[in-house]
Design a protein around this motif. Structure first.
Motif, short mmCIF file in Angstrom:
data_model
loop_
_atom_site.label_atom_id
_atom_site.label_comp_id
_atom_site.label_asym_id
_atom_site.label_seq_id
_atom_site.Cartn_x
_atom_site.Cartn_y
_atom_site.Cartn_z
N MET A 57 1.27 6.75 -6.82
CA MET A 57 0.16 7.62 -7.21
C MET A 57 0.50 9.08 -6.94
O MET A 57 0.18 9.96 -7.73
CB MET A 57 -1.12 7.21 -6.47
CG MET A 57 -1.70 5.91 -6.99
SD MET A 57 -3.25 5.32 -6.25
CE MET A 57 -3.64 6.41 -4.95
N LEU A 58 1.15 9.34 -5.81
CA LEU A 58 1.56 10.69 -5.46
C LEU A 58 2.53 11.24 -6.51
O LEU A 58 2.37 12.36 -6.99
CB LEU A 58 2.20 10.69 -4.08
CG LEU A 58 2.66 12.00 -3.51
CD1 LEU A 58 1.46 12.88 -3.19
CD2 LEU A 58 3.47 11.75 -2.24
N SER A 86 2.36 1.82 -3.39
CA SER A 86 1.31 2.23 -4.33
C SER A 86 0.92 3.69 -4.11
O SER A 86 0.76 4.46 -5.06
CB SER A 86 0.10 1.32 -4.17
OG SER A 86 -0.94 1.72 -5.00
N ASP A 87 0.80 4.08 -2.83
CA ASP A 87 0.47 5.47 -2.50
C ASP A 87 1.55 6.42 -3.02
O ASP A 87 1.25 7.48 -3.57
CB ASP A 87 0.32 5.66 -0.99
CG ASP A 87 -0.90 4.98 -0.41
OD1 ASP A 87 -1.77 4.54 -1.20
OD2 ASP A 87 -0.98 4.89 0.82
N LEU A 88 2.81 6.05 -2.85
CA LEU A 88 3.91 6.88 -3.32
C LEU A 88 3.91 6.98 -4.85
O LEU A 88 4.13 8.06 -5.40
CB LEU A 88 5.26 6.33 -2.82
CG LEU A 88 6.49 7.17 -3.12
CD1 LEU A 88 6.39 8.56 -2.51
CD2 LEU A 88 7.75 6.46 -2.64
N SER A 107 3.14 14.89 2.09
CA SER A 107 2.46 13.66 1.65
C SER A 107 3.39 12.46 1.74
O SER A 107 3.00 11.39 2.22
CB SER A 107 1.94 13.83 0.22
OG SER A 107 0.99 14.85 0.15
N ASN A 111 3.81 11.60 5.34
CA ASN A 111 2.62 10.91 5.86
C ASN A 111 2.65 9.42 5.51
O ASN A 111 2.26 8.58 6.32
CB ASN A 111 1.34 11.54 5.31
CG ASN A 111 0.93 12.77 6.08
OD1 ASN A 111 1.10 12.83 7.29
ND2 ASN A 111 0.41 13.75 5.39
N ILE A 112 3.13 9.09 4.32
CA ILE A 112 3.27 7.68 3.95
C ILE A 112 4.28 7.01 4.87
O ILE A 112 4.08 5.90 5.35
CB ILE A 112 3.69 7.55 2.47
CG1 ILE A 112 2.55 8.03 1.56
CG2 ILE A 112 4.08 6.11 2.14
CD1 ILE A 112 2.96 8.18 0.09
N GLN A 120 2.79 6.29 8.19
CA GLN A 120 1.96 5.08 8.12
C GLN A 120 2.83 3.83 8.23
O GLN A 120 2.51 2.90 8.98
CB GLN A 120 1.18 5.07 6.80
CG GLN A 120 0.41 3.80 6.54
CD GLN A 120 -0.14 3.74 5.12
OE1 GLN A 120 -0.14 4.73 4.39
NE2 GLN A 120 -0.60 2.58 4.72
N THR A 150 0.80 -1.22 0.00
CA THR A 150 0.00 0.00 0.00
C THR A 150 0.84 1.28 0.00
O THR A 150 0.60 2.16 -0.82
CB THR A 150 -1.00 -0.01 1.17
OG1 THR A 150 -1.88 -1.13 0.99
CG2 THR A 150 -1.81 1.26 1.24
N PRO A 151 1.83 1.44 0.88
CA PRO A 151 2.63 2.67 0.84
C PRO A 151 3.37 2.88 -0.48
O PRO A 151 3.47 4.01 -0.97
CB PRO A 151 3.61 2.51 2.00
CG PRO A 151 2.94 1.55 2.92
CD PRO A 151 2.18 0.61 2.03
#
Length: 152
Positions: A43-44, A39-41, A84, A87-88, A91, A36-37
């Motif tokens: 997308m960011l 993937s989040d990175l 952002s 924040n990842i 998490q 997840t992190p």
């Protein structure tokens, strides 16, 4: 007696089966937590990277430019991006602390950004967006000055 032995064997087999299912479920949950992190990175990076102003500012920051070298628009873009990314990382830190992930999860792709001069001098601006327990640990881990004041 034979029926009881068969019943006991069935219970043991069921317990072994359930144990394996729980273990597999835990492995899948850990894999998802570590995926997840990243993937989040990704997308960011994709959303911020679409803007040429951001790409130019990030390139400058990666090349070592300091906060004072940017105009206010570029500073805001970079501040939003860096909070952002942090924040990842927060998490990930929480999941490591809770035993979901191992310590090596903290070596994720955005970690190198924390060493940039721009990031280090922007820390006072980013810090209020994060939990106090995380910031204390993060400052220590990355040798950030908790009392640093920055110029906007």
């Amino acid at each position: 007696t034979i029926g009881e032995l068969i019943g006991a064997a069935a219970v043991v087999i069921s317990l072994v089966y359930l144990s394996r299912q729980i273990s597999m479920s835990n492995q899948l949950a850990r894999a998802e937590a570590s995926r997840t992190p990243t993937s989040d990175l990704n997308m960011l990076n994709a959303s911020f990277g679409a803007g040429s102003d951001f790409r130019a500012a990030l390139r400058q920051a990666i090349e070592g430019a300091e906060r004072k070298d940017f105009d206010s628009d570029a500073r805001v873009l970079l501040d939003l991006y860096f909070v952002s990314v942090t924040n990842i990382y927060e998490q990930l830190s929480r999941e490591v602390r809770e035993g979901i992930l191992s310590d090596e999860a903290l070596d994720f792709g955005g970690k190198g950004l924390f060493e940039l001069p721009f990031y280090r001098t922007s820390w006072p601006i980013l810090k209020p967006f994060l939990s106090s327990s995380f910031t204390a640990q993060f400052e220590k881990r990355h040798s950030l000055d908790p009392d640093l004041e920055t110029v906007y």
